[in-house]
Structure formats: C-alpha cells, structure tokens
Scaffold this motif. Structure first.
Motif, PDB file in Angstrom:
ATOM      1  N   PRO A 174      -1.849  -0.542   6.772  1.00  0.00           N
ATOM      2  CA  PRO A 174      -0.493   0.497   6.369  1.00  0.00           C
ATOM      3  C   PRO A 174      -0.201   0.392   4.957  1.00  0.00           C
ATOM      4  CG  PRO A 174      -0.337  -1.901   6.736  1.00  0.00           C
ATOM      5  CD  PRO A 174      -1.832  -1.671   6.605  1.00  0.00           C
ATOM      6  N   TYR A 175       0.555   1.677   4.827  1.00  0.00           N
ATOM      7  CA  TYR A 175       0.637   2.189   3.419  1.00  0.00           C
ATOM      8  C   TYR A 175       2.004   2.579   3.647  1.00  0.00           C
ATOM      9  CZ  TYR A 175      -4.245   1.898   2.444  1.00  0.00           C
ATOM     10  OH  TYR A 175      -5.347   1.292   2.072  1.00  0.00           O
ATOM     11  N   LYS A 176       2.882   2.307   2.313  1.00  0.00           N
ATOM     12  CA  LYS A 176       4.183   3.240   1.914  1.00  0.00           C
ATOM     13  C   LYS A 176       3.807   4.614   1.421  1.00  0.00           C
ATOM     14  CE  LYS A 176       6.948  -0.773   0.520  1.00  0.00           C
ATOM     15  NZ  LYS A 176       7.790  -1.373  -0.643  1.00  0.00           N
ATOM     16  N   ARG A 177       4.780   5.548   1.789  1.00  0.00           N
ATOM     17  CA  ARG A 177       4.328   6.925   1.144  1.00  0.00           C
ATOM     18  C   ARG A 177       5.645   7.459   0.484  1.00  0.00           C
ATOM     19  NH1 ARG A 177       1.033  10.648   5.103  1.00  0.00           N
ATOM     20  NH2 ARG A 177       0.205  11.570   2.995  1.00  0.00           N
ATOM     21  N   ASN A 178       5.609   7.712  -0.701  1.00  0.00           N
ATOM     22  CA  ASN A 178       6.707   8.139  -1.377  1.00  0.00           C
ATOM     23  C   ASN A 178       7.797   7.183  -1.707  1.00  0.00           C
ATOM     24  OD1 ASN A 178       5.474  10.730  -2.243  1.00  0.00           O
ATOM     25  ND2 ASN A 178       6.420  11.264   0.198  1.00  0.00           N
ATOM     26  N   GLY A 179       7.308   5.918  -1.731  1.00  0.00           N
ATOM     27  CA  GLY A 179       8.095   4.800  -1.887  1.00  0.00           C
ATOM     28  C   GLY A 179       8.855   4.080  -0.477  1.00  0.00           C
ATOM     29  N   LEU A 180       8.614   4.794   0.766  1.00  0.00           N
ATOM     30  CA  LEU A 180       9.061   4.472   1.904  1.00  0.00           C
ATOM     31  C   LEU A 180       8.080   4.081   2.664  1.00  0.00           C
ATOM     32  CD1 LEU A 180      11.675   7.540   2.192  1.00  0.00           C
ATOM     33  CD2 LEU A 180      12.326   5.266   1.223  1.00  0.00           C
ATOM     34  N   HIS A 181       8.618   3.052   3.518  1.00  0.00           N
ATOM     35  CA  HIS A 181       7.708   2.849   4.810  1.00  0.00           C
ATOM     36  C   HIS A 181       7.578   3.822   5.819  1.00  0.00           C
ATOM     37  CE1 HIS A 181       7.111  -1.311   3.889  1.00  0.00           C
ATOM     38  NE2 HIS A 181       8.204  -1.572   3.502  1.00  0.00           N
ATOM     39  N   THR A 182       6.529   3.964   6.528  1.00  0.00           N
ATOM     40  CA  THR A 182       6.380   5.005   7.375  1.00  0.00           C
ATOM     41  C   THR A 182       7.051   4.741   8.944  1.00  0.00           C
ATOM     42  OG1 THR A 182       4.106   4.123   7.993  1.00  0.00           O
ATOM     43  CG2 THR A 182       4.301   5.795   6.405  1.00  0.00           C
ATOM     44  N   SER A 183       7.355   3.506   9.162  1.00  0.00           N
ATOM     45  CA  SER A 183       7.932   3.051  10.390  1.00  0.00           C
ATOM     46  C   SER A 183       8.972   1.701  10.192  1.00  0.00           C
ATOM     47  CB  SER A 183       7.030   2.773  11.363  1.00  0.00           C
ATOM     48  OG  SER A 183       6.161   1.630  11.046  1.00  0.00           O
ATOM     49  N   GLU A 184       9.739   1.419  10.995  1.00  0.00           N
ATOM     50  CA  GLU A 184      10.377   0.083  10.809  1.00  0.00           C
ATOM     51  C   GLU A 184       9.494  -0.883  11.198  1.00  0.00           C
ATOM     52  OE1 GLU A 184      13.309  -1.147  10.443  1.00  0.00           O
ATOM     53  OE2 GLU A 184      13.865   1.035   9.580  1.00  0.00           O
ATOM     54  N   SER A 185       8.570  -0.845  12.199  1.00  0.00           N
ATOM     55  CA  SER A 185       7.775  -1.978  12.161  1.00  0.00           C
ATOM     56  C   SER A 185       6.912  -2.345  11.013  1.00  0.00           C
ATOM     57  CB  SER A 185       6.813  -1.428  13.272  1.00  0.00           C
ATOM     58  OG  SER A 185       5.853  -0.463  13.112  1.00  0.00           O
ATOM     59  N   ASN A 186       6.558  -1.447  10.116  1.00  0.00           N
ATOM     60  CA  ASN A 186       6.093  -1.602   8.944  1.00  0.00           C
ATOM     61  C   ASN A 186       6.675  -2.235   7.902  1.00  0.00           C
ATOM     62  OD1 ASN A 186       3.478  -0.488   9.809  1.00  0.00           O
ATOM     63  ND2 ASN A 186       3.448   1.202   8.318  1.00  0.00           N
ATOM     64  N   ASP A 209       3.061 -14.936   1.430  1.00  0.00           N
ATOM     65  CA  ASP A 209       2.758 -14.896  -0.152  1.00  0.00           C
ATOM     66  C   ASP A 209       3.361 -13.655  -0.771  1.00  0.00           C
ATOM     67  OD1 ASP A 209       1.341 -14.549  -2.434  1.00  0.00           O
ATOM     68  OD2 ASP A 209      -0.437 -15.680  -1.404  1.00  0.00           O
ATOM     69  N   PRO A 210       4.086 -14.099  -1.673  1.00  0.00           N
ATOM     70  CA  PRO A 210       5.061 -13.107  -2.427  1.00  0.00           C
ATOM     71  C   PRO A 210       4.139 -12.180  -3.239  1.00  0.00           C
ATOM     72  CG  PRO A 210       5.828 -15.267  -2.942  1.00  0.00           C
ATOM     73  CD  PRO A 210       4.453 -15.414  -2.313  1.00  0.00           C
ATOM     74  N   SER A 211       2.728 -12.324  -3.391  1.00  0.00           N
ATOM     75  CA  SER A 211       1.889 -11.397  -4.051  1.00  0.00           C
ATOM     76  C   SER A 211       1.063 -10.271  -2.892  1.00  0.00           C
ATOM     77  CB  SER A 211       0.634 -12.074  -4.527  1.00  0.00           C
ATOM     78  OG  SER A 211      -0.169 -12.719  -3.601  1.00  0.00           O
ATOM     79  N   TRP A 212       1.553 -10.584  -1.549  1.00  0.00           N
ATOM     80  CA  TRP A 212       1.049  -9.698  -0.458  1.00  0.00           C
ATOM     81  C   TRP A 212       1.968  -8.725  -0.211  1.00  0.00           C
ATOM     82  CZ3 TRP A 212      -0.759 -13.300   3.830  1.00  0.00           C
ATOM     83  CH2 TRP A 212      -2.034 -14.122   3.351  1.00  0.00           C
ATOM     84  N   GLY A 213       1.734  -7.892   0.577  1.00  0.00           N
ATOM     85  CA  GLY A 213       2.509  -6.673   0.757  1.00  0.00           C
ATOM     86  C   GLY A 213       2.019  -5.456   1.078  1.00  0.00           C
ATOM     87  N   VAL A 214       2.567  -4.688   2.048  1.00  0.00           N
ATOM     88  CA  VAL A 214       2.195  -3.116   2.135  1.00  0.00           C
ATOM     89  C   VAL A 214       2.195  -2.225   0.774  1.00  0.00           C
ATOM     90  CG1 VAL A 214       2.674  -0.907   3.187  1.00  0.00           C
ATOM     91  CG2 VAL A 214       3.125  -3.201   4.660  1.00  0.00           C
ATOM     92  N   ARG A 215       1.222  -1.717   0.500  1.00  0.00           N
ATOM     93  CA  ARG A 215       1.137  -0.998  -0.890  1.00  0.00           C
ATOM     94  C   ARG A 215       1.454   0.399  -0.730  1.00  0.00           C
ATOM     95  NH1 ARG A 215       0.963  -5.845  -3.311  1.00  0.00           N
ATOM     96  NH2 ARG A 215      -0.963  -7.232  -2.730  1.00  0.00           N
TER      97      ARG A 215
END
Length: 214
Positions: free
Chosen positions: A149-161, A172-178
């Motif tokens: 999963p990735y963000k595009r243009n600073g936005l998530h591509t879906s609510e589930s993401n 873990d605060p160091s994790w997350g969708v990039r």
C-alpha cells in the motif's frame, strides 16, 4: 519420513498471500526475464516464493528473511513442495546490514529484486537500505519490484488504507504506509527510475524500478 513431516509443521500460512499471489504473479510475468536468479527480500512465510518458483521454472528464486521463524517456514515450504533441487535454502538477510552477504552465483546472475509488503511494516531506513543496495546489485535492465500500500500525492488511496496506516503506527511509530513520491525520489537518488506503477487488488500498488541508463 517422520522427520520430513515434522519439518512441514514449521510452515506458516499468511492469508494475504493467497489473496494477492495471482495478481503479483501477473506483474512478475511481464517484469522479469525468462531466466536468471531473483532475490526476494523479507520473504515471510515463503508461500509466495514457492508459488513463483513453480510458475517460473527457468528462474531460480532466492528467498531471504531475518526472522528465524520465517526462515524455518521458508525451508519447510521448499521441502513440502519438493523444490529442494531447484530452490536454494533461504538467506538470512537484514536489509539494513549493507552490503548484503550473497552467494557469488546469485550476484553474477541477478535478474531482479522483489520485496512484498515490507516497507510499511519496518522503519524508513529499511526502505532506504533496500533501494540503495538493490541499485548497487542490479544490472542495466534488471528491475526492482515493490508491492504494497502507498499514499499518492499525500493522500491515502482508500479509507481502508487510512485505517491500516493508523493501526500500523499504533504497533510501532516508525511503521506506516509510505508516500509513493518519497520512494520514487529515493530511487532517483541512487539511479533507479520508477518506470511503472500498477494498480493492484485491495488498494495496493506494484512499483517497477529499473536502473537509469547512463
């Protein structure tokens, strides 16, 4: 026989693998050459790897992971699918520990590096090391293929993401969708160009990087 059956018990089953395996295989069939050696980072359970080895028999699939439980599972899947004569044992690789310790045959014949669902469940420096080391290893046209999963243009591509991202950061605060753009810029800094972004099921993307031609 009992020893072999006991070894099978180390197999892990990841539900996502069954859901995304065929879609990822379709991408790989177009992005990878017909023969050579592929290095998969963070192979997890090994379920993807044995499936792809059977789908692409002229390729040699090299698995890797840092988690001992995953390494045992990969070995168990290789034995269960009776691929011992084709697939090498998994490599113990920590992506942050550069340079990766790879067998000579793999380095000489490397035709692709793939990483599935790792960079959002690891610190950003793991993504940096992955892309930087892959750029050092890949030949003129061999691809680096990232899935997740990735963000595009600073936005998530879906609510589930978005919900998934929140959940990851609580783990873990160091994790997350990039951010897709951050990964693309990282590639550019080490000579990799993002040639293709492929939309995948369940709001995931496949990113195909190839070395920039000099």
């Amino acid at each position: 026989m009992n020893e072999r059956v006991d070894a099978y018990q180390d197999r892990l089953h990841f539900a996502a693998t069954e859901r995304n395996r065929d879609a990822i295989a379709a991408v790989l069939s177009k992005a990878l050459p017909s023969d050579g050696r592929v290095l998969e980072l963070a192979s997890g359970s090994g379920e993807h790897a044995v499936a792809f080895q059977k789908l692409f028999p002229k390729l040699i699939w090299h698995t890797s992971d840092i988690d001992p439980m995953h390494l045992r599972s990969i070995n168990a899947w290789i034995h269960f699918e009776q691929l011992e004569q084709t697939m090498p044992p998994p490599l113990k690789i920590d992506v942050k520990a550069r340079p990766w310790q790879l067998p000579d045959g793999l380095t000489d014949q490397l035709c692709g590096v793939i990483c599935i669902n790792m960079i959002h469940i690891s610190p950003w420096n793991c993504c940096e090391s992955l892309v930087q080391e892959a750029a050092q290893l890949l030949g003129n046209s061999a691809p680096l293929i990232l899935y997740g999963p990735y963000k595009r243009n600073g936005l998530h591509t879906s609510e589930s993401n978005a919900r998934f991202d929140d959940y990851l950061r609580t783990q873990d605060p160091s994790w997350g969708v990039r951010e897709l753009e951050d990964v693309e810029r990282l590639g550019v800094t080490v000579g990799l160009l993002l040639n293709e972004v492929i939309e995948m099921p369940a709001n995931n993307l496949s990113l195909i990087f190839t070395p920039r031609q000099s």
